[in-house]
Design an enzyme around this catalytic site. Structure first.
Site, PDB file in Angstrom:
ATOM      1  N   GLY A  83      52.201  48.161  36.570  1.00  0.00           N
ATOM      2  CA  GLY A  83      52.103  46.783  37.070  1.00  0.00           C
ATOM      3  C   GLY A  83      50.786  46.113  36.724  1.00  0.00           C
ATOM      4  N   LEU A  84      50.336  45.234  37.625  1.00  0.00           N
ATOM      5  CA  LEU A  84      49.138  44.431  37.336  1.00  0.00           C
ATOM      6  C   LEU A  84      47.848  45.155  37.699  1.00  0.00           C
ATOM      7  CD1 LEU A  84      50.176  40.788  38.297  1.00  0.00           C
ATOM      8  CD2 LEU A  84      50.162  41.898  36.061  1.00  0.00           C
ATOM      9  N   HIS A  85      47.575  46.239  36.977  1.00  0.00           N
ATOM     10  CA  HIS A  85      46.263  46.863  37.157  1.00  0.00           C
ATOM     11  C   HIS A  85      45.259  46.081  36.310  1.00  0.00           C
ATOM     12  CE1 HIS A  85      46.267  49.164  33.293  1.00  0.00           C
ATOM     13  NE2 HIS A  85      47.581  49.078  33.445  1.00  0.00           N
ATOM     14  N   ALA A  86      44.048  46.608  36.208  1.00  0.00           N
ATOM     15  CA  ALA A  86      42.949  45.812  35.634  1.00  0.00           C
ATOM     16  C   ALA A  86      43.239  45.198  34.261  1.00  0.00           C
ATOM     17  CB  ALA A  86      41.688  46.675  35.562  1.00  0.00           C
TER      18      ALA A  86
ATOM     19  N   ALA B 273      46.015  42.537  34.185  1.00  0.00           N
ATOM     20  CA  ALA B 273      45.565  41.376  34.969  1.00  0.00           C
ATOM     21  C   ALA B 273      44.608  40.528  34.138  1.00  0.00           C
ATOM     22  CB  ALA B 273      44.889  41.845  36.260  1.00  0.00           C
TER      23      ALA B 273
END
Lengths: 245, 218
Positions: free
Chosen positions: A174-177, A180
């Site tokens: 998903g929206l990890h670093a 993102a």
């Protein structure tokens, strides 16, 4: 050339590690680690001074220095005080969290932010993380939905000029670093204030704070001129799986 | 004796000697309420300063030239908070002493600039058991003495006396700034090492003006 970053920690490895994270988020920003002292843990006037002289020699228009504890702050400020006035005017030592500040500042610099914008972004990182963490704690796993509801209310009256798409996150993490940061860059490049899952799409920290994981659905929305193109572009970036799906 | 460039050279060398002499005492004070490195750090710093003074091929023209050399050397050789704090004090003092000789108002300006540098860096005020508790009364005493028509040397003596009294007055204080503040109430009953070393530095300025002998390198 973009605003550069110098990271000053008591530990050489902590500074290098934070620089490593920041560089991954912002590949075109010059991030220099200036941690540790000759005797090990500590901060070194000479290391900080040569880091600053180095980035200025390479033509950086401005430098934001991020620090960890106590003497890292004092040493960095003392270095700035010994610089010539014209160089000192191009340095900021913001009161900001070290790792979060470095990441957010690097992303802001990558997006072309000037000295004060990058420093302000670093300062905002502390409050931003604290606030989003509290919100998410208070509302449990509904944090993303809460943000969405707020956005919906805010845009509710306009109705017809809001463009909205629902998209499913394909990459398992998903929206990890890294994703993102990619997403924040895509939104900033579009020039449109796109909201993703209720979060400000330009803010890497807000996106990470969503804690969105693979398989989760996110609403991508924007309003006004260019909204449709921007939302379509952001949606395609998410559907692309960030090279991880 | 005038407060000229030869005096400031003697002041710095005497400070190095005095710090060497009190190294163990400062380490002991710092061990009680800090991390025990103050004496060692200052000793290393002032030893390096004397080394750089010895390397000069021609004597500096102004007091401020010597103080600036002290500032940059301390900043790069003294670890922890003391390096930037003392370094900034000397740096600010250097900025107001671009003179071949100091009169009474210039001595006041020098001590006030040093205090401002420490406050700007450390963000401490009086009563927090820090260097400020020596420097602040020193600056006030210097000002009072100068206003009363004292000579440059008398102003310096007033400052040194006040700094010593200020350092002693830190004994019962509870630290609220710096590493000693981690100890809270337990910091009371010990002299602040930074205030103690500040008093040594200012006393060395007086001795350098009254005793023409240049102490040997520590």
């Amino acid at each position: 050339m973009r605003t550069a970053l110098v990271l000053v920690s008591h530990s050489a490895r902590a500074a290098e590690g934070a620089a490593e994270i920041a560089r991954q988020m912002a590949p075109d920003v010059w991030v220099v680690a200036a941690g540790g002292a000759d005797e090990g843990i500590g901060t070194s006037f000479d290391r900080v001074l040569s880091a600053l002289e180095g980035v200025f020699a390479e033509g950086a228009p401005g430098v934001v220095v991020l620090t960890d504890l106590g003497s890292a702050v004092l040493t960095s400020q003392a270095v700035v005080e010994t610089l010539d006035d014209d160089l000192a005017a191009r340095v900021r030592v913001p009161d900001a969290p070290f790792v979060e500040g470095a990441v957010v500042a690097a992303v802001e610099a990558q997006q072309g932010g000037d000295l004060d914008a990058v420093a302000a972004a670093a300062i905002a990182a502390g409050a931003q993380f604290a606030t989003t963490t509290t919100t998410s704690g208070a509302t449990g796993d509904g944090a993303a939905d809460a943000g969405l509801a707020d956005a919906g209310t805010a845009h509710g009256g306009a109705g017809d000029d809001v463009h909205r798409e629902t998209v499913t996150l394909r990459n398992p993490l998903g929206l990890h670093a890294r994703p993102a940061a990619l997403l924040a860059r895509a939104v900033t490049d579009s020039g449109v204030a796109v909201r993703i899952g209720g979060a400000d799409g330009r803010s890497v920290l807000e996106l990470m704070a969503l804690g969105a994981t693979g398989g989760q659905e996110l609403v991508v929305e924007a309003r006004g001129p260019g909204a449709r193109e921007a939302v379509d572009h952001v949606t395609s970036v998410i559907e692309g799986g960030f090279g991880e799906a | 004796m005038t407060l000229d460039v030869a005096w400031v050279d003697r002041w710095v060398r005497r400070t190095a000697a005095v710090v060497a002499e009190h190294r163990v005492e400062l380490i002991e004070l710092d061990r009680q309420i800090g991390d025990g490195d103050h004496g060692e750090n200052l000793h290393r710093g002032f030893t390096a300063v004397v080394g750089r003074l010895d390397e000069l091929t021609e004597p500096p023209a102004q007091i401020g030239d010597v103080l600036k050399l002290v500032a940059t050397t301390l900043m790069s050789t003294v670890g922890g908070a003391a390096g930037p704090l003392y370094g900034t004090a000397y740096l600010r003092a250097a900025k107001v002493t671009g003179l071949p000789e100091l009169d009474a108002p210039a001595v006041v300006a020098m001590i006030e600039a040093g205090l401002e540098g420490i406050v700007a860096r450390g963000k401490a005020t009086t009563g927090e058991k820090t260097m400020v508790d020596a420097w602040s009364p020193a600056a006030a005493a210097a000002q009072t003495a100068a206003a009363g028509g004292a000579t440059a040397l008398e102003v310096l003596e007033a400052a040194a006396n006040a700094a010593e009294a200020g350092a002693v007055a830190t004994d019962p204080m509870v630290a609220t700034k710096g590493r000693a503040s981690y100890l809270g109430e337990r910091s009371a009953g010990h002299r602040d090492p930074g205030a103690a070393s500040s008093a040594l530095v200012l006393r060395a300025a007086v001795t350098a003006a009254t005793d023409p002998v240049v102490p040997a390198a520590p």
